[in-house]
Design an enzyme around this catalytic site. Structure first.
Site, PDB file in Angstrom:
ATOM      1  N   ASP A  13       0.951  -1.396   0.062  1.00 23.70           N
ATOM      2  CA  ASP A  13      -0.054   0.047   0.019  1.00 23.70           C
ATOM      3  C   ASP A  13       0.988   1.166  -0.007  1.00 23.70           C
ATOM      4  OD1 ASP A  13      -2.226  -1.677   0.006  1.00 23.70           O
ATOM      5  OD2 ASP A  13      -2.103  -1.648   2.442  1.00 23.70           O
ATOM      6  N   LYS A  16       1.676   2.167  -5.240  1.00 19.66           N
ATOM      7  CA  LYS A  16       2.169   1.671  -6.551  1.00 19.66           C
ATOM      8  C   LYS A  16       1.314   1.685  -7.492  1.00 19.66           C
ATOM      9  CE  LYS A  16       2.189  -2.397  -4.424  1.00 19.66           C
ATOM     10  NZ  LYS A  16       2.079  -2.305  -2.825  1.00 19.66           N
ATOM     11  N   GLY A  40      -4.682  -4.303  -3.569  1.00 27.14           N
ATOM     12  CA  GLY A  40      -5.761  -3.371  -3.917  1.00 27.14           C
ATOM     13  C   GLY A  40      -4.843  -2.058  -4.529  1.00 27.14           C
ATOM     14  N   HIS A  41      -4.764  -1.657  -5.532  1.00 29.72           N
ATOM     15  CA  HIS A  41      -4.078  -0.747  -6.054  1.00 29.72           C
ATOM     16  C   HIS A  41      -5.051   0.476  -6.589  1.00 29.72           C
ATOM     17  CE1 HIS A  41      -0.438  -3.644  -7.312  1.00 29.72           C
ATOM     18  NE2 HIS A  41      -0.729  -3.558  -6.109  1.00 29.72           N
ATOM     19  N   GLN A 225       1.845  -6.221  -3.005  1.00 28.96           N
ATOM     20  CA  GLN A 225       2.334  -6.308  -1.699  1.00 28.96           C
ATOM     21  C   GLN A 225       3.681  -5.422  -1.538  1.00 28.96           C
ATOM     22  OE1 GLN A 225       1.275  -9.696  -3.060  1.00 28.96           O
ATOM     23  NE2 GLN A 225      -0.648  -8.564  -2.756  1.00 28.96           N
TER      24      GLN A 225
HETATM   25  P1  GDP Z   1      -0.888   0.408  -3.400  1.00 23.95           P
HETATM   26  O1  GDP Z   1      -1.293  -0.856  -3.252  1.00 23.95           O
HETATM   27  O2  GDP Z   1       0.622   0.528  -3.208  1.00 23.95           O
HETATM   28  O3  GDP Z   1      -1.187   0.692  -4.689  1.00 23.95           O
HETATM   29  O4  GDP Z   1      -1.481   1.584  -2.651  1.00 23.95           O
HETATM   30  P2  GDP Z   1      -2.955   1.621  -2.204  1.00 23.95           P
HETATM   31  O5  GDP Z   1      -3.933   2.258  -3.438  1.00 23.95           O
HETATM   32  O6  GDP Z   1      -3.617   0.381  -1.534  1.00 23.95           O
HETATM   33  O7  GDP Z   1      -3.001   2.808  -1.016  1.00 23.95           O
HETATM   34  C1  GDP Z   1      -2.262   3.960  -1.251  1.00 23.95           C
HETATM   35  C2  GDP Z   1      -3.435   5.033  -1.067  1.00 23.95           C
HETATM   36  O8  GDP Z   1      -2.769   6.410  -1.083  1.00 23.95           O
HETATM   37  C3  GDP Z   1      -4.282   5.237  -2.268  1.00 23.95           C
HETATM   38  O9  GDP Z   1      -5.746   5.668  -1.557  1.00 23.95           O
HETATM   39  C4  GDP Z   1      -3.908   6.328  -3.159  1.00 23.95           C
HETATM   40  O10 GDP Z   1      -4.957   6.764  -3.853  1.00 23.95           O
HETATM   41  C5  GDP Z   1      -3.102   7.180  -1.955  1.00 23.95           C
HETATM   42  N1  GDP Z   1      -2.106   8.256  -2.715  1.00 23.95           N
HETATM   43  C6  GDP Z   1      -1.209   7.663  -3.478  1.00 23.95           C
HETATM   44  N2  GDP Z   1      -0.320   8.652  -3.413  1.00 23.95           N
HETATM   45  C7  GDP Z   1      -0.675   9.641  -2.608  1.00 23.95           C
HETATM   46  C8  GDP Z   1      -0.014  10.785  -2.041  1.00 23.95           C
HETATM   47  O11 GDP Z   1       1.022  11.418  -2.488  1.00 23.95           O
HETATM   48  N3  GDP Z   1      -0.745  11.304  -1.141  1.00 23.95           N
HETATM   49  C9  GDP Z   1      -1.964  11.078  -0.592  1.00 23.95           C
HETATM   50  N4  GDP Z   1      -2.509  11.651   0.193  1.00 23.95           N
HETATM   51  N5  GDP Z   1      -2.590   9.867  -1.168  1.00 23.95           N
HETATM   52  C10 GDP Z   1      -2.026   9.242  -2.006  1.00 23.95           C
HETATM   53  P1  IMO Z   2      -0.913  -4.183  -2.420  1.00 26.27           P
HETATM   54  O1  IMO Z   2      -0.547  -4.719  -3.498  1.00 26.27           O
HETATM   55  C1  IMO Z   2      -0.861  -4.524   1.812  1.00 26.27           C
HETATM   56  C2  IMO Z   2      -0.947  -8.755   3.629  1.00 26.27           C
HETATM   57  C3  IMO Z   2      -2.362  -9.015   4.566  1.00 26.27           C
HETATM   58  C4  IMO Z   2      -1.742 -10.120   5.536  1.00 26.27           C
HETATM   59  C5  IMO Z   2      -0.560 -10.838   4.831  1.00 26.27           C
HETATM   60  C6  IMO Z   2      -1.052 -12.024   4.102  1.00 26.27           C
HETATM   61  O2  IMO Z   2      -2.176  -3.347  -2.148  1.00 26.27           O
HETATM   62  O3  IMO Z   2       0.254  -3.419  -1.594  1.00 26.27           O
HETATM   63  P2  IMO Z   2      -2.549 -12.807   2.020  1.00 26.27           P
HETATM   64  O4  IMO Z   2      -4.054 -12.604   1.694  1.00 26.27           O
HETATM   65  O5  IMO Z   2      -1.613 -12.288   0.909  1.00 26.27           O
HETATM   66  O6  IMO Z   2      -2.467 -14.334   2.280  1.00 26.27           O
HETATM   67  O7  IMO Z   2      -2.267 -11.911   3.282  1.00 26.27           O
HETATM   68  O8  IMO Z   2      -0.361 -10.030   3.681  1.00 26.27           O
HETATM   69  N1  IMO Z   2      -1.327  -8.265   2.428  1.00 26.27           N
HETATM   70  C7  IMO Z   2      -1.376  -7.005   2.024  1.00 26.27           C
HETATM   71  N2  IMO Z   2      -1.188  -5.748   2.709  1.00 26.27           N
HETATM   72  N3  IMO Z   2      -1.170  -4.458   0.840  1.00 26.27           N
HETATM   73  C8  IMO Z   2      -1.296  -5.506   0.028  1.00 26.27           C
HETATM   74  O9  IMO Z   2      -1.206  -5.448  -1.269  1.00 26.27           O
HETATM   75  C9  IMO Z   2      -1.384  -6.795   0.578  1.00 26.27           C
HETATM   76  N4  IMO Z   2      -1.367  -7.996   0.289  1.00 26.27           N
HETATM   77  C10 IMO Z   2      -1.464  -8.945   1.307  1.00 26.27           C
HETATM   78  O10 IMO Z   2      -2.871  -7.912   5.060  1.00 26.27           O
HETATM   79  O11 IMO Z   2      -1.081  -9.188   6.331  1.00 26.27           O
HETATM   80 MG    MG Z   3      -2.906  -1.523  -1.757  1.00 29.54          MG
END
Ligand code: GDP
Ligand code: IMO
Ligand code: MG
Length: 429
Positions: A13, A16, A40-41, A225
Site C-alpha cells: 500500500d 504502487k 488493491g491498487h 504487496q
Molecule cells: P498500492 O497498493 O501500493 O497501490 O497502494 P494503495 O492504493 O493500496 O494505497 C495508497 C493510497 O494512497 C491510495 O488511496 C492512493 O490513492 C493514495 N495516494 C497515493 N499517493 C498519494 C499521495 O501522495 N498523497 C495522498 N494523500 N494519497 C496518496
Molecule cells: P498491495 O498490492 C498490504 C497482507 C495481508 C496479510 C498478509 C497475508 O495493495 O500493496 P494474504 O491474503 O496475501 O495471504 O495476506 O499480507 N497483504 C497486503 N497488505 N497491501 C497488499 O497488497 C497486501 N496483500 C497482502 O494483510 O497481512
Molecule cells: Mg494496496
C-alpha cells in the site's frame, strides 16, 4: 528495450497504483508478475477513483497492453467482475489490451474457504490474511495439484482435476477445519461460465512479452504487496505467499533477468501495515490515529484500518539492498503536514547491538528497539508544489534525509492521490 520493475519497499500500500499509472503514460506494456486479488491498487484520475485488484495499473491509458503473468494467481470471478466494471466505464475497449497467462494458477472457492477457516482457527495468532485464498492457491501450485487458467479450456481434463481437488479439499475442510463441504457441480458450473468470458484474453503471455521486448517496446513489471511481505525475505510467517522482491519479476512475468534494467522502489513517507506481525515503528496512540485519518489508511481491498507508524529506514534500506532499487518514488508526503516534530527510525537496537538492516529470524523482531532521529515538521500545505524547491524547507529536509538514510535518490515525490499532485525530480523510465 529493457524493462522497469516497480516494487513496494515496505508492507504494501505504498502507492504502487498511482506510480505505475503515471509511468504507464510512457510505456507500451504493463505486467503484474505475482500475487492476486489480495492487492488493491488505487488510481485517482480526473477526480475518479479506481481500485484494481488484478488488472495492471496501465489500464486507464487506452492502448496499453496489460498482462497478468504466469506468477499471478487469478480468481476468475474477481477478474471477470473487474473487466466488466472497467468496460462499463469505457476502458479496455479492445480485447487485445488485456492478456492473461494460460500458466497462471486459478483461485477456486475451496482456496477461499480454507484461507478463512484457517484464520478463524488461528484465533489471536492469525496472520490477518485478506481471505482471498492466496496462500492455499500457491500451496496447490507448489504441490503440483493446482489448476491453471489454460486448463479451463480442456473441459474433460478440467472436470477431472476439479473433481479430484474438491474431494481432497472437502476432506480437509470437514475433517481438519470443521467446515461444511463445497458442492463440486456448483463450482464446475461457475467455472464454465467464466471460461467463455475469459477466452479472448488467455494466451502465452511470456512469449508475447519476450517478443514485445525484442521489438523495442517499453515494459513495466508491476509488483504487488511489499518487500516485508515477501515469503522469504519478509516478517515470516506474517507475510504473503509469493516473492515480492524485484528478483521475482523475471520468473513471474517470464522474461530473462537481464531484460530488467531499472528498479523503482515505492516508499510511503511514513509506514503502514495491514494484518498481524512485527511493526517496530508502529504508533498505537493519537498520532497513529491521525496518520490513519489524514492518510485515509483503510485497506483498498478489505476496508480494514491500516496500522500506522513512523518511517522505518531499516526496512526501506533492506528493500533497496535486496532489489537493487535504483530510484525511489516517495509517496504521501502531504500526510505529514502539521506533525511536529517528525521521527525517522534510522536503526534498530537488539540487545545492545546496532542493526542497520533487519534481523533474519522471526524471534528477534520482538526484541528490537527502534532508534529514532527527530526532524522539525512543517505547517504549510504542499498542494501547489511541483518542484522540490516549492516545498517548505523542512519538508525538503525530510525528503533529503530519507534519501540519504536509504542510500538512493527519489525520482518522484507524491503529494496527493491525483496524477498532477506529483513532483518529478528526474526521469523515471
Ligand atoms: P498500492 O497498493 O501500493 O497501490 O497502494 P494503495 O492504493 O493500496 O494505497 C495508497 C493510497 O494512497 C491510495 O488511496 C492512493 O490513492 C493514495 N495516494 C497515493 N499517493 C498519494 C499521495 O501522495 N498523497 C495522498 N494523500 N494519497 C496518496
Ligand atoms: P498491495 O498490492 C498490504 C497482507 C495481508 C496479510 C498478509 C497475508 O495493495 O500493496 P494474504 O491474503 O496475501 O495471504 O495476506 O499480507 N497483504 C497486503 N497488505 N497491501 C497488499 O497488497 C497486501 N496483500 C497482502 O494483510 O497481512
Ligand atoms: Mg494496496
Amino acid at each position: 528495450m529493457p524493462a522497469t520493475v516497480i516494487i513496494g519497499t515496505q508492507w504494501g500500500d505504498e502507492g504502487k497504483g498511482k506510480v505505475v499509472d503515471l509511468l504507464a503514460a510512457d510505456a507500451d506494456v504493463v505486467v503484474r508478475f505475482h500475487g492476486g486479488n489480495n492487492a488493491g491498487h488505487t488510481l485517482v484520475v480526473n477526480g475518479e477513483k479506481t481500485v484494481l485488484n488484478l488488472v495492471p495499473a496501465g489500464v486507464l491509458h487506452p492502448g496499453r497492453i496489460c498482462m497478468l503473468g504466469p506468477g499471478v494467481v487469478i480468481d476468475p470471478e474477481i477478474l471477470v467482475g473487474e473487466i466488466e466494471a472497467l468496460r462499463a466505464r469505457g476502458y479496455l475497449a479492445e480485447d487485445r489490451w488485456l492478456r492473461v497467462s494460460d500458466q497462471a494458477h486459478l483461485i477456486l472457492p475451496y482456496h477461499r474457504a480454507i484461507d478463512n477457516a484457517r484464520e478463524r482457527m488461528r484465533g489471536a495468532g492469525s496472520i490477518g490474511t485478506t481471505g482471498r485464498g492466496i496462500g492455499p492457491a500457491y500451496e496447490d501450485k507448489m504441490a503440483r495439484t493446482g489448476i491453471r487458467v489454460g486448463d479451463l479450456f480442456d473441459e474433460v481434463g478440467f472436470r477431472e482435476a476439479l473433481e479430484r481437488n474438491v474431494r481432497e479439499k472437502n476432506a480437509h475442510l470437514q475433517g481438519l477445519l470443521g467446515e461444511a463441504p463445497l458442492a463440486f457441480e456448483e463450482i464446475l458450473a461457475r467455472a464454465a461460465a467464466y471460461r467463455e468470458r475469459l477466452r479472448p484474453f488467455v494466451t502465452d503471455t511470456g512469449a508475447e512479452l519476450r517478443a514485445a521486448l525484442a521489438g523495442g517496446r517499453r515494459v513495466l513489471l508491476e509488483g504487488a504487496q511489499g518487500m516485508m511481505l515477501d515469503v522469504d525475505h519478509g516478517t515470516y510467517p506474517f507475510v504473503t505467499s509469493s516473492n515480492c522482491v524485484a528478483g521475482a519479476a523475471a520468473a513471474g512475468a517470464g522474461v530473462p533477468p537481464r531484460a530488467i534494467e531499472r528498479v523503482v522502489g515505492i516508499a510511503k513517507a511514513y509506514t503502514t501495515r495491514v494484518g498481524g506481525g512485527p511493526f517496530p515503528t508502529e504508533l498505537t496512540d493519537a498520532l497513529g490515529d491521525r496518520l490513519r485519518a489524514d492518510g485515509d489508511e483503510y485497506g483498498a481491498t478489505t476496508g480494514r484500518p491500516r496500522r500506522c507508524g513512523w518511517f522505518d529506514a531499516v526496512v526501506v534500506r533492506q528493500a533497496v539492498v535486496l532489489s537493487a532499487v535504483d530510484q525511489l518514488a516517495l509517496t504521501k508526503l502531504d500526510v505529514l503536514t502539521g506533525i511536529d516534530p517528525l521521527r525517522i527510525c534510522t536503526a534498530y537496537d537488539l540487545a545492545g547491538r546496532r542493526l542497520e538492516l533487519p534481523p533474519a529470524g522471526g524471534r528477534a523482531w520482538e526484541r528490537l528497539t527502534p532508534q529514532y532521529e527527530e526532524l522539525p515538521g512543517w505547517r504549510e500545505s504542499l498542494a501547489g508544489a511541483r518542484t522540490l524547491d516549492d516545498l517548505p524547507a523542512n519538508a525538503r529536509r525530510y525528503v533529503d534525509r530519507l534519501q540519504s538514510l536509504v542510500g538512493v535518490p527519489a525520482a518522484l515525490v507524491s503529494i496527493g492521490a491525483q496524477r498532477d499532485q506529483t513532483i518529478r525530480v528526474r526521469a523515471l523510465s
